[in-house]
Design an enzyme around this catalytic site. Structure first.
Site, mmCIF file in Angstrom:
data_model
loop_
_atom_site.group_PDB
_atom_site.id
_atom_site.type_symbol
_atom_site.label_atom_id
_atom_site.label_comp_id
_atom_site.label_asym_id
_atom_site.label_seq_id
_atom_site.Cartn_x
_atom_site.Cartn_y
_atom_site.Cartn_z
ATOM 1 N N CYS A 112 0.806 -1.231 0.000
ATOM 2 C CA CYS A 112 0.000 0.000 0.000
ATOM 3 C C CYS A 112 0.838 1.279 0.000
ATOM 4 O O CYS A 112 0.330 2.357 -0.264
ATOM 5 C CB CYS A 112 -0.957 0.016 1.187
ATOM 6 N N HIS A 248 -3.065 7.711 2.223
ATOM 7 C CA HIS A 248 -3.505 6.390 1.763
ATOM 8 C C HIS A 248 -4.860 6.106 2.405
ATOM 9 O O HIS A 248 -5.074 6.416 3.579
ATOM 10 C CB HIS A 248 -2.477 5.329 2.184
ATOM 11 N N ASN A 278 -9.993 0.508 -0.097
ATOM 12 C CA ASN A 278 -8.527 0.578 -0.080
ATOM 13 C C ASN A 278 -8.002 0.060 -1.428
ATOM 14 O O ASN A 278 -8.052 -1.134 -1.694
ATOM 15 C CB ASN A 278 -8.008 -0.283 1.086
HETATM 16 O O1 UT7 Z 1 -3.603 -0.615 3.707
HETATM 17 C C1 UT7 Z 1 -2.770 -1.543 4.293
HETATM 18 C C2 UT7 Z 1 -2.800 -1.474 5.757
HETATM 19 N N1 UT7 Z 1 -4.054 -1.942 6.264
HETATM 20 C C3 UT7 Z 1 -4.703 -1.238 7.148
HETATM 21 O O2 UT7 Z 1 -4.277 -0.152 7.469
HETATM 22 C C4 UT7 Z 1 -5.919 -1.855 7.789
HETATM 23 C C5 UT7 Z 1 -5.838 -1.645 9.265
HETATM 24 N N2 UT7 Z 1 -6.944 -2.256 10.028
HETATM 25 C C6 UT7 Z 1 -8.213 -1.838 9.959
HETATM 26 O O3 UT7 Z 1 -8.564 -1.000 9.170
HETATM 27 C C7 UT7 Z 1 -9.189 -2.416 10.970
HETATM 28 O O4 UT7 Z 1 -8.475 -3.119 11.963
HETATM 29 C C8 UT7 Z 1 -10.268 -3.363 10.347
HETATM 30 C C9 UT7 Z 1 -11.261 -2.538 9.586
HETATM 31 C C10 UT7 Z 1 -9.586 -4.380 9.439
HETATM 32 C C11 UT7 Z 1 -11.013 -4.109 11.453
HETATM 33 O O5 UT7 Z 1 -11.582 -3.208 12.382
HETATM 34 P P1 UT7 Z 1 -11.397 -3.429 13.966
HETATM 35 O O6 UT7 Z 1 -12.178 -2.386 14.619
HETATM 36 O O7 UT7 Z 1 -9.916 -3.456 14.210
HETATM 37 O O8 UT7 Z 1 -12.072 -4.825 14.186
HETATM 38 P P2 UT7 Z 1 -11.445 -6.205 14.719
HETATM 39 O O9 UT7 Z 1 -10.528 -6.795 13.714
HETATM 40 O O10 UT7 Z 1 -10.930 -6.005 16.113
HETATM 41 O O11 UT7 Z 1 -12.744 -7.114 14.780
HETATM 42 C C12 UT7 Z 1 -13.826 -6.808 15.667
HETATM 43 C C13 UT7 Z 1 -14.918 -7.830 15.457
HETATM 44 C C14 UT7 Z 1 -14.433 -9.284 15.480
HETATM 45 O O12 UT7 Z 1 -15.404 -10.053 16.139
HETATM 46 P P3 UT7 Z 1 -15.190 -10.514 17.671
HETATM 47 O O13 UT7 Z 1 -13.920 -11.325 17.653
HETATM 48 O O14 UT7 Z 1 -15.059 -9.242 18.450
HETATM 49 O O15 UT7 Z 1 -16.423 -11.285 17.955
HETATM 50 C C15 UT7 Z 1 -14.381 -9.657 14.030
HETATM 51 O O16 UT7 Z 1 -14.556 -11.049 13.820
HETATM 52 O O17 UT7 Z 1 -15.512 -7.633 14.163
HETATM 53 C C16 UT7 Z 1 -15.554 -8.900 13.470
HETATM 54 N N3 UT7 Z 1 -15.459 -8.675 12.043
HETATM 55 C C17 UT7 Z 1 -16.519 -8.392 11.268
HETATM 56 N N4 UT7 Z 1 -17.831 -8.302 11.537
HETATM 57 C C18 UT7 Z 1 -18.647 -8.001 10.517
HETATM 58 C C19 UT7 Z 1 -14.339 -8.630 11.276
HETATM 59 N N5 UT7 Z 1 -14.667 -8.361 9.998
HETATM 60 C C20 UT7 Z 1 -16.016 -8.217 9.973
HETATM 61 C C21 UT7 Z 1 -16.933 -7.916 8.947
HETATM 62 N N6 UT7 Z 1 -18.227 -7.803 9.267
HETATM 63 N N7 UT7 Z 1 -16.543 -7.699 7.669
#
Ligand code: UT7
Length: 321
Positions: A112, A248, A278
């Site tokens: 990225c 980004h 993204n």
């Molecule tokens: O560009 C390259 C670099 N990449 C980035 O900069 C991405 C960086 N990360 C992010 O943008 C965020 O961490 C995400 C958007 C990927 C995830 O958001 P988060 O607030 O960090 O959520 P999380 O990964 O802590 O997940 C929270 C919950 C989990 O459920 P439990 O374990 O709390 O029950 C996930 O399983 O959300 C769940 N979850 C979803 N639920 C509905 C993960 N993906 C989804 C989804 N829909 N698509």
């Protein structure tokens, strides 16, 4: 020593739009979750096009804005982590599609951060006096790296291309670029298959992007905060000197954190994440092109570009448009 001046910008998105509602039918997710956690509402997805196909109209638009012909380009630098083929490079294939030959063409893979890395390479060639007219492109077909059964990644990415035409100039232009990498965190963000190495069994069925999103998130916010300081300090500038943040576009919350660090109101941040998702190395040049074409970014404005991605890689560029 010459500077690089941004003479033109261009962007291109494949026409097919996939909304969050479309993804609700594919994986266990909701529009509310995606919007709240990422700011994304839709993304563009390529059909048969490959990265060089998306890059072509973006490059042509940048050339047109700069009033340059393709055969005036001395070098093409392509940021991509989704190349058409291993080789010829996507930059070489773009060169051919532009109907030119002879000039140098190379790909840069920094995930990225690919556009910031490509810009840094291009700027160095201009500053050294080697080249006078350089086409810098970020083009990605991220949809081909998606595991469409993995809700934690497939809702995040989109396809597109952005381009910038740089010319040698006595005035900046690009003030400085800053690029870094650290592979100690590979397991947090990687693609599972490649050519000479496969790091997990899924690679037997294709190469998929794998990410531990929340850990990447924390690392990205801290690192981007640090690179803002590094960039301002290198140029003896203060936060108030920045007119526009062109970040980004991975996640609205990461972008908001960087804007807070700069004490920059969100009106001065160019946002496309809601409509593009993204698009990896395409996201910065796409956002820049949008804000240039709609008249927000004007000649003389100071713009800070920054990115964070797989590798880990991260980088920034400070420029006067
Ligand atoms: O560009 C390259 C670099 N990449 C980035 O900069 C991405 C960086 N990360 C992010 O943008 C965020 O961490 C995400 C958007 C990927 C995830 O958001 P988060 O607030 O960090 O959520 P999380 O990964 O802590 O997940 C929270 C919950 C989990 O459920 P439990 O374990 O709390 O029950 C996930 O399983 O959300 C769940 N979850 C979803 N639920 C509905 C993960 N993906 C989804 C989804 N829909 N698509």
């Amino acid at each position: 020593m010459p500077f690089s001046r941004i003479a033109g910008t261009g962007g291109y998105l494949p026409p097919q739009i996939v909304t969050n509602q479309d993804l609700e039918r594919l994986v266990d997710t909701t529009d509310d979750w995606i919007v709240e956690r990422t700011g994304i509402r839709q993304r563009h997805i390529a059909k048969a096009e490959c990265a060089s196909d998306l890059a072509l109209p973006a490059a042509q638009r940048a050339l047109e804005m700069a009033g340059r012909r393709a055969d005036e380009v001395d070098l093409i630098v392509m940021g991509t982590s989704t190349p058409d083929l291993v080789f010829p490079s996507t930059a070489c294939r773009l060169q051919h599609k532009l109907g030119i030959s002879q000039c140098a063409a190379l790909d840069v893979n920094a995930a990225c951060s690919g556009f910031v890395y490509a810009l840094s390479v291009a700027d160095s060639f201009i500053r050294s006096g080697t080249y006078q007219c350089v086409l810098v492109v970020g083009s990605e077909v991220m949809s081909r790296l998606m595991d469409w059964s993995d809700r934690t990644t497939c809702v995040l990415f989109g396809d597109g291309a952005g381009a910038m035409l740089l010319e040698a100039s006595t005035e900046p232009g690009i003030f400085s670029t800053h690029i870094h990498s650290d592979a100690a965190y590979e397991e947090l963000l990687y693609v599972s298959g490649g050519v000479s190495c496969a790091v997990d069994p899924a690679a037997q069925h294709g190469a998929f992007l794998r990410m531990k999103g929340n850990e990447v998130f924390r690392f990205a916010v801290n690192t981007l905060g640090r690179i803002v300081d590094e960039t301002l300090e290198a140029n003896g500038m203060r936060r108030e000197d920045i007119d526009w943040l062109v970040p980004h576009q991975a996640n609205i919350r990461i972008i908001q954190a960087t804007a807070r660090k700069l004490r920059l109101p969100m009106e001065n941040v160019v946002l496309t994440v809601e409509r593009h998702g993204n698009t990896s190395s395409a996201s910065i040049p796409l956002a820049l092109d949008e804000a240039v074409r709609d008249g927000r970014i004007r000649r003389g404005d100071n713009i800070l570009m920054e990115a964070f991605g797989g590798g880990f890689t991260w980088g920034s560029a400070l420029a006067r448009f």
